[in-house]
Design a protein around this motif. Structure first.
Motif, mmCIF file in Angstrom:
data_model
loop_
_atom_site.group_PDB
_atom_site.id
_atom_site.type_symbol
_atom_site.label_atom_id
_atom_site.label_comp_id
_atom_site.label_asym_id
_atom_site.label_seq_id
_atom_site.Cartn_x
_atom_site.Cartn_y
_atom_site.Cartn_z
ATOM 1 N N UNK A 236 0.824 -1.212 0.000
ATOM 2 C CA UNK A 236 0.000 0.000 0.000
ATOM 3 C C UNK A 236 0.856 1.259 0.000
ATOM 4 N N UNK A 237 0.315 2.309 -0.594
ATOM 5 C CA UNK A 237 1.002 3.598 -0.640
ATOM 6 C C UNK A 237 1.023 4.258 0.741
ATOM 7 N N UNK A 238 -0.097 4.204 1.433
ATOM 8 C CA UNK A 238 -0.235 4.814 2.758
ATOM 9 C C UNK A 238 -0.686 3.758 3.758
ATOM 10 N N UNK A 239 -0.169 3.853 4.999
ATOM 11 C CA UNK A 239 -0.432 2.820 5.999
ATOM 12 C C UNK A 239 -0.703 3.382 7.395
ATOM 13 N N UNK A 240 -1.829 4.023 7.638
ATOM 14 C CA UNK A 240 -2.127 4.385 9.024
ATOM 15 C C UNK A 240 -2.548 3.118 9.773
ATOM 16 N N UNK A 241 -1.942 2.866 10.881
ATOM 17 C CA UNK A 241 -2.252 1.661 11.648
ATOM 18 C C UNK A 241 -3.297 1.991 12.708
#
Length: 75
Positions: A52-57
């Protein structure tokens, strides 16, 4: 279906564990085509976050447990 996405699209994927083997090939294609993706998974690196390009957990909290056919509050 993947040929309909462009770099103007934004794909959001949500998974508790991030183990979505069925769509890894699709994610690889989206990555190669520079189509931005956002994965929301538990607090760890996994297959989904690696593509994925962005990964907020997020931190997951189990509020019920399954015991046989019953759901039991997890307290």
């Amino acid at each position: 279906m993947l040929d309909h996405f462009t770099i103007d699209d934004f794909i959001i994927l949500i998974s508790l564990r991030g183990k979505i083997y069925e769509i890894i090939e699709c994610l690889q294609i989206l990555q190669l085509e520079n189509i931005p993706t956002l994965s929301i998974t538990d607090l760890k690196t996994n297959q989904l976050t690696s593509y994925a390009t962005y990964n907020p957990y997020h931190q997951s909290l189990e509020i019920v447990k399954r015991s046989g056919n019953d759901w039991i509050p997890n307290m």
